[in-house]
Motif scaffolding. Structure first.
Motif, mmCIF file in Angstrom:
data_model
loop_
_atom_site.group_PDB
_atom_site.id
_atom_site.type_symbol
_atom_site.label_atom_id
_atom_site.label_comp_id
_atom_site.label_asym_id
_atom_site.label_seq_id
_atom_site.Cartn_x
_atom_site.Cartn_y
_atom_site.Cartn_z
ATOM 1 N N LYS A 57 0.833 -1.212 0.000
ATOM 2 C CA LYS A 57 0.000 0.000 0.000
ATOM 3 C C LYS A 57 0.863 1.255 0.000
ATOM 4 O O LYS A 57 0.568 2.223 -0.718
ATOM 5 N N ASN A 58 1.920 1.242 0.778
ATOM 6 C CA ASN A 58 2.808 2.405 0.805
ATOM 7 C C ASN A 58 3.537 2.582 -0.525
ATOM 8 O O ASN A 58 3.757 3.708 -0.976
ATOM 9 N N PHE A 59 3.899 1.453 -1.124
ATOM 10 C CA PHE A 59 4.554 1.526 -2.434
ATOM 11 C C PHE A 59 3.642 2.191 -3.456
ATOM 12 O O PHE A 59 4.051 3.101 -4.180
ATOM 13 N N TYR A 60 2.387 1.731 -3.526
ATOM 14 C CA TYR A 60 1.482 2.291 -4.526
ATOM 15 C C TYR A 60 1.128 3.744 -4.225
ATOM 16 O O TYR A 60 0.919 4.538 -5.150
ATOM 17 N N ARG A 61 1.078 4.104 -2.972
ATOM 18 C CA ARG A 61 0.830 5.508 -2.650
ATOM 19 C C ARG A 61 1.939 6.386 -3.233
ATOM 20 O O ARG A 61 1.666 7.428 -3.853
ATOM 21 N N GLU A 62 3.190 5.963 -3.044
ATOM 22 C CA GLU A 62 4.304 6.738 -3.583
ATOM 23 C C GLU A 62 4.298 6.737 -5.106
ATOM 24 O O GLU A 62 4.491 7.784 -5.743
ATOM 25 N N GLN A 63 4.062 5.552 -5.706
ATOM 26 C CA GLN A 63 4.034 5.472 -7.165
ATOM 27 C C GLN A 63 2.952 6.370 -7.745
ATOM 28 O O GLN A 63 3.186 7.112 -8.703
ATOM 29 N N HIS A 64 1.777 6.345 -7.161
ATOM 30 C CA HIS A 64 0.647 7.082 -7.705
ATOM 31 C C HIS A 64 0.794 8.589 -7.509
ATOM 32 O O HIS A 64 0.213 9.368 -8.264
ATOM 33 N N GLU A 65 1.542 8.987 -6.519
ATOM 34 C CA GLU A 65 1.771 10.420 -6.312
ATOM 35 C C GLU A 65 2.852 10.969 -7.238
ATOM 36 O O GLU A 65 2.814 12.145 -7.608
ATOM 37 N N LYS A 66 3.810 10.128 -7.642
ATOM 38 C CA LYS A 66 4.983 10.613 -8.362
ATOM 39 C C LYS A 66 4.975 10.340 -9.863
ATOM 40 O O LYS A 66 5.727 10.980 -10.611
ATOM 41 N N GLN A 67 4.153 9.408 -10.325
ATOM 42 C CA GLN A 67 4.109 9.114 -11.758
ATOM 43 C C GLN A 67 3.229 10.145 -12.459
ATOM 44 O O GLN A 67 2.056 9.921 -12.732
ATOM 45 N N THR A 68 3.824 11.281 -12.768
ATOM 46 C CA THR A 68 3.107 12.353 -13.455
ATOM 47 C C THR A 68 3.436 12.334 -14.948
ATOM 48 O O THR A 68 4.396 11.685 -15.377
ATOM 49 N N PHE A 69 2.656 13.061 -15.712
ATOM 50 C CA PHE A 69 2.924 13.178 -17.139
ATOM 51 C C PHE A 69 4.281 13.839 -17.365
ATOM 52 O O PHE A 69 5.073 13.408 -18.212
ATOM 53 N N GLU A 70 4.560 14.878 -16.601
ATOM 54 C CA GLU A 70 5.836 15.578 -16.733
ATOM 55 C C GLU A 70 7.021 14.656 -16.450
ATOM 56 O O GLU A 70 8.014 14.669 -17.187
ATOM 57 N N PHE A 71 6.912 13.855 -15.391
ATOM 58 C CA PHE A 71 7.988 12.911 -15.089
ATOM 59 C C PHE A 71 8.186 11.938 -16.238
ATOM 60 O O PHE A 71 9.321 11.638 -16.632
ATOM 61 N N ASN A 72 7.117 11.440 -16.810
ATOM 62 C CA ASN A 72 7.222 10.442 -17.871
ATOM 63 C C ASN A 72 7.824 11.014 -19.141
ATOM 64 O O ASN A 72 8.566 10.319 -19.845
ATOM 65 N N VAL A 73 7.532 12.257 -19.452
ATOM 66 C CA VAL A 73 8.169 12.908 -20.598
ATOM 67 C C VAL A 73 9.671 13.040 -20.354
ATOM 68 O O VAL A 73 10.499 12.735 -21.224
ATOM 69 N N ARG A 74 10.028 13.466 -19.144
ATOM 70 C CA ARG A 74 11.438 13.673 -18.818
ATOM 71 C C ARG A 74 12.224 12.373 -18.818
ATOM 72 O O ARG A 74 13.329 12.302 -19.379
ATOM 73 N N VAL A 75 11.693 11.325 -18.239
ATOM 74 C CA VAL A 75 12.450 10.083 -18.115
ATOM 75 C C VAL A 75 12.641 9.420 -19.479
ATOM 76 O O VAL A 75 13.666 8.783 -19.741
ATOM 77 N N ARG A 76 11.688 9.598 -20.378
ATOM 78 C CA ARG A 76 11.849 9.061 -21.735
ATOM 79 C C ARG A 76 12.923 9.823 -22.509
ATOM 80 O O ARG A 76 13.668 9.222 -23.296
ATOM 81 N N ALA A 77 13.002 11.105 -22.299
ATOM 82 C CA ALA A 77 14.054 11.898 -22.947
ATOM 83 C C ALA A 77 15.423 11.455 -22.447
ATOM 84 O O ALA A 77 16.378 11.334 -23.228
ATOM 85 N N GLU A 78 15.530 11.161 -21.150
ATOM 86 C CA GLU A 78 16.787 10.684 -20.587
ATOM 87 C C GLU A 78 17.142 9.313 -21.149
ATOM 88 O O GLU A 78 18.311 9.021 -21.424
ATOM 89 N N PHE A 79 16.146 8.462 -21.321
ATOM 90 C CA PHE A 79 16.377 7.119 -21.863
ATOM 91 C C PHE A 79 16.977 7.200 -23.266
ATOM 92 O O PHE A 79 17.912 6.475 -23.606
ATOM 93 N N PRO A 180 -0.319 15.706 -8.720
ATOM 94 C CA PRO A 180 -0.786 16.993 -9.279
ATOM 95 C C PRO A 180 -1.585 16.855 -10.567
ATOM 96 O O PRO A 180 -2.424 17.709 -10.876
ATOM 97 N N ASP A 181 -1.363 15.774 -11.327
ATOM 98 C CA ASP A 181 -2.111 15.592 -12.573
ATOM 99 C C ASP A 181 -3.597 15.382 -12.323
ATOM 100 O O ASP A 181 -4.421 15.625 -13.215
ATOM 101 N N SER A 182 -3.944 14.896 -11.122
ATOM 102 C CA SER A 182 -5.362 14.644 -10.829
ATOM 103 C C SER A 182 -6.158 15.935 -10.728
ATOM 104 O O SER A 182 -7.399 15.910 -10.762
ATOM 105 N N LYS A 183 -5.456 17.060 -10.614
ATOM 106 C CA LYS A 183 -6.117 18.366 -10.535
ATOM 107 C C LYS A 183 -5.821 19.241 -11.759
ATOM 108 O O LYS A 183 -6.292 20.373 -11.845
ATOM 109 N N ASP A 184 -5.046 18.725 -12.687
ATOM 110 C CA ASP A 184 -4.692 19.492 -13.876
ATOM 111 C C ASP A 184 -5.911 19.626 -14.791
ATOM 112 O O ASP A 184 -6.651 18.650 -14.996
#
Length: 299
Positions: A57-79, A180-184
């Motif tokens: 439960k704690n793992f998913y709480r952290e994952q769900h709070e941090k997996q934003t659209f902005e993060f995913n764009v950035r991490v793919r650019a780094e890849f 933050p995406d949940s309120k965007d």
């Protein structure tokens, strides 16, 4: 790098996440009715969903709070601009295996044993060689843990679409409240940045070992698309088990759905099998590796 302590914590979370998905699978109809492996499994033996440990439960709480659209764009650019390592498939399996702390009596099977168990279960059922290979390599994306991941939340766990409203069919959906995406004004809408039935190839899934390995292997292997579907979507449970995202999928995604549903039982339930004699099966799988991959892969 703290391989012993970090590896133990990583493996415990990864195994606990799998246990939750095993139990959820008890109520889902299996696609491959002809699979003897799946039919013979006693799924009632797996831990109850509501008893999932706080770690999950704690793992998913952290994952769900941090997996934003902005993060995913950035991490793919780094890849795209970074090569973390150059090594062959079997070497990568051995590298991944160092995540396990062998001194911990509560740690279950090693990573390499799970990969081999999955492949061997597929092999016993007489499935094609390319599917055996998919089973052999499907979790190698967990090498991300060595390659500068920000934690465990961007390596393991169920995947989901980012850039649109978070589906209620994702595990613990209430834990997206602090993302933050949940309120965007755009990302919180049904379609978000996407168009109706644009197809999964045109949406962004949360970053993790599935997505990473898919992008590594789609240009560095001769695996058929069905195998790549199995690799990319095997943790995409909101879609392949719960039926979410029908407003984004198209006709081409049906084949991918069938592929991943055929693969899923071998991934989830093979961990309860007897350990595989690694040295005994190694020559066979090295032969398959040579058929589908170059000697060295850029990770």
């Amino acid at each position: 790098m703290h391989l012993v302590n970090d590896g133990r914590a990583f493996d415990q979370v990864s195994d606990a996440v799998d246990e939750v998905n095993k139990l959820k699978g008890q109520v889902a109809a299996q696609w491959d009715e002809a699979s003897k492996f799946d039919a013979e499994k006693d799924k009632a033996a797996f831990r109850q969903y509501e008893e999932a440990c706080d770690r999950v439960k704690n793992f998913y709480r952290e994952q769900h709070e941090k997996q934003t659209f902005e993060f995913n764009v950035r991490v793919r650019a780094e890849f795209k601009r970074t090569v973390h390592a150059r090594m062959g498939i079997w070497e990568a399996m051995e590298k991944l295996n160092t995540l396990v702390d062998d001194s911990d009596p509560d740690t279950s099977l090693s990573q390499i044993e799970h990969l081999l168990q999955t492949a061997e279960a597929i092999r016993r059922d007489g499935k094609p060689e390319w599917m055996q290979v998919a089973g052999l390599v499907h979790d190698l994306g967990k090498l991300l843990y060595f390659f500068g991941s920000e934690g465990q939340w961007d390596v393991v766990g169920d995947t989901f679409v980012v850039g649109c409203k978070f589906s209620e069919k994702i595990i613990y959906p209430e834990t997206f409240a602090n993302n933050p995406d949940s309120k965007d004004p755009v990302y919180s809408t049904e379609y978000g940045v996407y168009s109706p039935h644009c197809g999964l190839e045109n949406v962004m899934l949360s970053w993790g070992h599935d997505e990473y390995l898919y992008h590594v292997l789609k240009k560095q292997s001769s695996l058929p698309m069905d195998a790549l579907y199995m690799i990319r979507y095997h943790s995409f449970y909101p879609w392949h088990r719960e039926g979410a995202y029908s407003h984004l999928t198209n006709a081409e995604d049906q084949r991918a759905l069938e592929a991943v549903r055929a693969f899923n039982p071998y991934d989830l339930y093979s961990k309860s099998d007897e350990p595989v004699n690694v040295e005994k099966v190694k020559p066979y799988y090295q032969g398959l590796i040579a058929k589908y991959f170059p000697e060295v892969i850029e990770w």
